[in-house]
Design an enzyme around this catalytic site. Structure first.
Site, PDB file in Angstrom:
ATOM      1  N   LYS A 149       0.820  -1.219   0.000  1.00 12.65           N
ATOM      2  CA  LYS A 149       0.000   0.000   0.000  1.00 12.65           C
ATOM      3  C   LYS A 149       0.859   1.277   0.000  1.00 12.65           C
ATOM      4  O   LYS A 149       2.074   1.217   0.252  1.00 12.65           O
ATOM      5  CB  LYS A 149      -0.930  -0.038   1.218  1.00 12.65           C
ATOM      6  CG  LYS A 149      -1.994  -1.133   1.142  1.00 12.65           C
ATOM      7  CD  LYS A 149      -2.903  -1.092   2.378  1.00 12.65           C
ATOM      8  CE  LYS A 149      -4.031  -2.093   2.284  1.00 12.65           C
ATOM      9  NZ  LYS A 149      -4.916  -2.031   3.488  1.00 12.65           N
TER      10      LYS A 149
ATOM     11  N   TYR B 125     -12.569  -1.979  -3.405  1.00 14.97           N
ATOM     12  CA  TYR B 125     -13.048  -2.016  -2.019  1.00 14.97           C
ATOM     13  C   TYR B 125     -14.577  -1.891  -1.927  1.00 14.97           C
ATOM     14  O   TYR B 125     -15.100  -1.573  -0.860  1.00 14.97           O
ATOM     15  CB  TYR B 125     -12.358  -0.936  -1.187  1.00 14.97           C
ATOM     16  CG  TYR B 125     -10.989  -1.348  -0.682  1.00 14.97           C
ATOM     17  CD1 TYR B 125     -10.829  -2.472   0.133  1.00 14.97           C
ATOM     18  CD2 TYR B 125      -9.845  -0.607  -0.994  1.00 14.97           C
ATOM     19  CE1 TYR B 125      -9.588  -2.851   0.612  1.00 14.97           C
ATOM     20  CE2 TYR B 125      -8.592  -0.985  -0.518  1.00 14.97           C
ATOM     21  CZ  TYR B 125      -8.475  -2.108   0.291  1.00 14.97           C
ATOM     22  OH  TYR B 125      -7.242  -2.485   0.780  1.00 14.97           O
TER      23      TYR B 125
ATOM     24  N   PHE C 211     -15.368   3.995   7.044  1.00 12.75           N
ATOM     25  CA  PHE C 211     -14.017   4.367   6.604  1.00 12.75           C
ATOM     26  C   PHE C 211     -13.821   4.253   5.099  1.00 12.75           C
ATOM     27  O   PHE C 211     -12.731   4.497   4.598  1.00 12.75           O
ATOM     28  CB  PHE C 211     -12.970   3.517   7.345  1.00 12.75           C
ATOM     29  CG  PHE C 211     -13.139   2.023   7.193  1.00 12.75           C
ATOM     30  CD1 PHE C 211     -12.702   1.355   6.055  1.00 12.75           C
ATOM     31  CD2 PHE C 211     -13.718   1.273   8.210  1.00 12.75           C
ATOM     32  CE1 PHE C 211     -12.848  -0.016   5.916  1.00 12.75           C
ATOM     33  CE2 PHE C 211     -13.874  -0.107   8.083  1.00 12.75           C
ATOM     34  CZ  PHE C 211     -13.441  -0.742   6.927  1.00 12.75           C
TER      35      PHE C 211
ATOM     36  N   ARG D 192      -1.963 -14.061   4.957  1.00  7.81           N
ATOM     37  CA  ARG D 192      -2.652 -13.358   6.058  1.00  7.81           C
ATOM     38  C   ARG D 192      -1.833 -13.462   7.352  1.00  7.81           C
ATOM     39  O   ARG D 192      -1.774 -12.517   8.138  1.00  7.81           O
ATOM     40  CB  ARG D 192      -4.050 -13.948   6.278  1.00  7.81           C
ATOM     41  CG  ARG D 192      -4.992 -13.864   5.083  1.00  7.81           C
ATOM     42  CD  ARG D 192      -5.613 -12.519   4.845  1.00  7.81           C
ATOM     43  NE  ARG D 192      -6.264 -11.956   5.990  1.00  7.81           N
ATOM     44  CZ  ARG D 192      -6.984 -10.826   5.925  1.00  7.81           C
ATOM     45  NH1 ARG D 192      -7.161 -10.191   4.770  1.00  7.81           N
ATOM     46  NH2 ARG D 192      -7.522 -10.309   7.003  1.00  7.81           N
TER      47      ARG D 192
ATOM     48  N   THR E  83      -5.332  -6.700  11.035  1.00  8.56           N
ATOM     49  CA  THR E  83      -5.663  -5.434  10.359  1.00  8.56           C
ATOM     50  C   THR E  83      -5.145  -4.226  11.141  1.00  8.56           C
ATOM     51  O   THR E  83      -4.549  -3.308  10.565  1.00  8.56           O
ATOM     52  CB  THR E  83      -7.197  -5.313  10.190  1.00  8.56           C
ATOM     53  OG1 THR E  83      -7.673  -6.495   9.548  1.00  8.56           O
ATOM     54  CG2 THR E  83      -7.572  -4.085   9.387  1.00  8.56           C
TER      55      THR E  83
ATOM     56  N   ARG F 264       2.586  -6.035   9.432  1.00  7.30           N
ATOM     57  CA  ARG F 264       1.852  -4.898  10.020  1.00  7.30           C
ATOM     58  C   ARG F 264       2.429  -4.506  11.380  1.00  7.30           C
ATOM     59  O   ARG F 264       2.486  -3.315  11.701  1.00  7.30           O
ATOM     60  CB  ARG F 264       0.370  -5.227  10.079  1.00  7.30           C
ATOM     61  CG  ARG F 264      -0.280  -5.096   8.675  1.00  7.30           C
ATOM     62  CD  ARG F 264      -1.628  -5.742   8.607  1.00  7.30           C
ATOM     63  NE  ARG F 264      -2.386  -5.344   7.425  1.00  7.30           N
ATOM     64  CZ  ARG F 264      -3.545  -5.906   7.064  1.00  7.30           C
ATOM     65  NH1 ARG F 264      -4.063  -6.881   7.792  1.00  7.30           N
ATOM     66  NH2 ARG F 264      -4.181  -5.480   5.986  1.00  7.30           N
TER      67      ARG F 264
ATOM     68  N   HIS G 238      -2.300  -5.353   1.684  1.00 14.00           N
ATOM     69  CA  HIS G 238      -3.599  -6.017   1.518  1.00 14.00           C
ATOM     70  C   HIS G 238      -3.344  -7.475   1.164  1.00 14.00           C
ATOM     71  O   HIS G 238      -2.386  -7.777   0.450  1.00 14.00           O
ATOM     72  CB  HIS G 238      -4.409  -5.380   0.370  1.00 14.00           C
ATOM     73  CG  HIS G 238      -5.567  -6.244  -0.059  1.00 14.00           C
ATOM     74  ND1 HIS G 238      -6.773  -6.202   0.569  1.00 14.00           N
ATOM     75  CD2 HIS G 238      -5.655  -7.217  -1.011  1.00 14.00           C
ATOM     76  CE1 HIS G 238      -7.586  -7.115   0.015  1.00 14.00           C
ATOM     77  NE2 HIS G 238      -6.925  -7.731  -0.946  1.00 14.00           N
TER      78      HIS G 238
HETATM   79  P1  IDP Z   1      -7.857  -6.614   5.983  1.00 10.16           P
HETATM   80  O1  IDP Z   1      -7.074  -5.685   5.060  1.00 10.16           O
HETATM   81  O2  IDP Z   1      -7.046  -7.058   7.157  1.00 10.16           O
HETATM   82  O3  IDP Z   1      -8.517  -7.756   5.248  1.00 10.16           O
HETATM   83  P2  IDP Z   1     -10.496  -5.349   6.096  1.00 10.16           P
HETATM   84  O4  IDP Z   1     -11.435  -5.449   7.268  1.00 10.16           O
HETATM   85  O5  IDP Z   1     -10.833  -6.138   4.871  1.00 10.16           O
HETATM   86  O6  IDP Z   1      -9.035  -5.720   6.631  1.00 10.16           O
HETATM   87  O7  IDP Z   1     -10.381  -3.813   5.734  1.00 10.16           O
HETATM   88  C1  IDP Z   1      -9.809  -3.393   4.512  1.00 10.16           C
HETATM   89  C2  IDP Z   1      -8.885  -2.226   4.783  1.00 10.16           C
HETATM   90  O8  IDP Z   1      -9.675  -1.123   5.256  1.00 10.16           O
HETATM   91  C3  IDP Z   1      -7.855  -2.449   5.914  1.00 10.16           C
HETATM   92  O9  IDP Z   1      -6.708  -3.154   5.497  1.00 10.16           O
HETATM   93  C4  IDP Z   1      -7.538  -1.016   6.305  1.00 10.16           C
HETATM   94  O10 IDP Z   1      -6.663  -0.387   5.361  1.00 10.16           O
HETATM   95  C5  IDP Z   1      -8.925  -0.362   6.203  1.00 10.16           C
HETATM   96  N1  IDP Z   1      -9.643  -0.409   7.481  1.00 10.16           N
HETATM   97  C6  IDP Z   1     -10.204  -1.490   8.090  1.00 10.16           C
HETATM   98  N2  IDP Z   1     -10.806  -1.157   9.244  1.00 10.16           N
HETATM   99  C7  IDP Z   1     -10.613   0.181   9.379  1.00 10.16           C
HETATM  100  C8  IDP Z   1     -11.005   1.146  10.388  1.00 10.16           C
HETATM  101  O11 IDP Z   1     -11.650   0.811  11.400  1.00 10.16           O
HETATM  102  N3  IDP Z   1     -10.613   2.441  10.162  1.00 10.16           N
HETATM  103  C9  IDP Z   1      -9.903   2.830   9.064  1.00 10.16           C
HETATM  104  N4  IDP Z   1      -9.544   1.978   8.089  1.00 10.16           N
HETATM  105  C10 IDP Z   1      -9.880   0.667   8.244  1.00 10.16           C
HETATM  106 MG    MG Z   2      -9.988  -7.680   3.803  1.00 11.27          MG
END
Ligand code: IDP
Ligand code: MG
Length: 140
Positions: free
Chosen positions: A11, A51, A59, A87, A93, A104, A117
């Site tokens: 990213k 997305y 968000f 993962r 996350t 991370r 991602h």
């Molecule tokens: P992941 O990337 O671990 O699969 P997801 O829940 O699919 O997590 O969320 C996609 C992306 O959205 C995350 O990687 C992060 O960049 C962003 N994100 C997720 N939750 C939040 C939040 O609570 N606040 C701001 N950004 C978020």
């Molecule tokens: Mg995801």
């Protein structure tokens, strides 16, 4: 265990801080192979489409703006159990919850700017790979 392919993005927070090589090393050290890769500037439409699953989340708007704020590296990773393995190497996350040694935990700036991602299931992996790559670009 079957050989799988999964989709990965390095990213904008990570490309800006010149962490591309360090992140790819984490994947390679875990036995994942980069079988396709390109550095791109994602368009707003690509970010919103990619997305779309999150479009009702609070968000979503900020996430799409962040994903177009700088270049990203889109990749296909291949290996045994690649979806779960990726993962695991990425970590949770929210970097505050990510296990020590994960990408991370080491590199993410925030829950949004969390450096990588990775696809979460075989169906999403196949869709996400197709979103950014043609079959001819998957070179093994
Ligand atoms: P992941 O990337 O671990 O699969 P997801 O829940 O699919 O997590 O969320 C996609 C992306 O959205 C995350 O990687 C992060 O960049 C962003 N994100 C997720 N939750 C939040 C939040 O609570 N606040 C701001 N950004 C978020
Ligand atoms: Mg995801």
């Amino acid at each position: 265990m079957a050989i799988e392919r999964t989709f990965s993005i390095i990213k904008p927070d990570a490309t800006k801080r010149n962490l591309t090589g360090k992140i790819i090393s984490k994947f390679e050290d875990a036995g994942l192979r980069v079988v396709a890769s390109k550095r791109i500037q994602m368009s707003q439409a690509q970010a919103e489409g990619f997305y779309a699953v999150h479009k009702e989340r609070p968000f979503y708007g900020d996430l799409c703006s962040y994903m177009v704020s700088g270049p990203v590296v889109v990749q296909v990773l291949e290996g045994e159990n690649a979806i779960a393995k990726n993962r695991e190497v990425m970590g949770a996350t929210n970097p505050a919850d990510a296990a020590a040694g994960t990408i991370r935990a080491e590199f993410a700036e925030s829950i949004e700017a969390n450096s990588v991602h990775g696809s979460d299931a075989p169906e999403t992996a196949a869709e996400e790979i197709k979103f950014f790559f043609t079959d001819a670009e998957l070179v093994g």
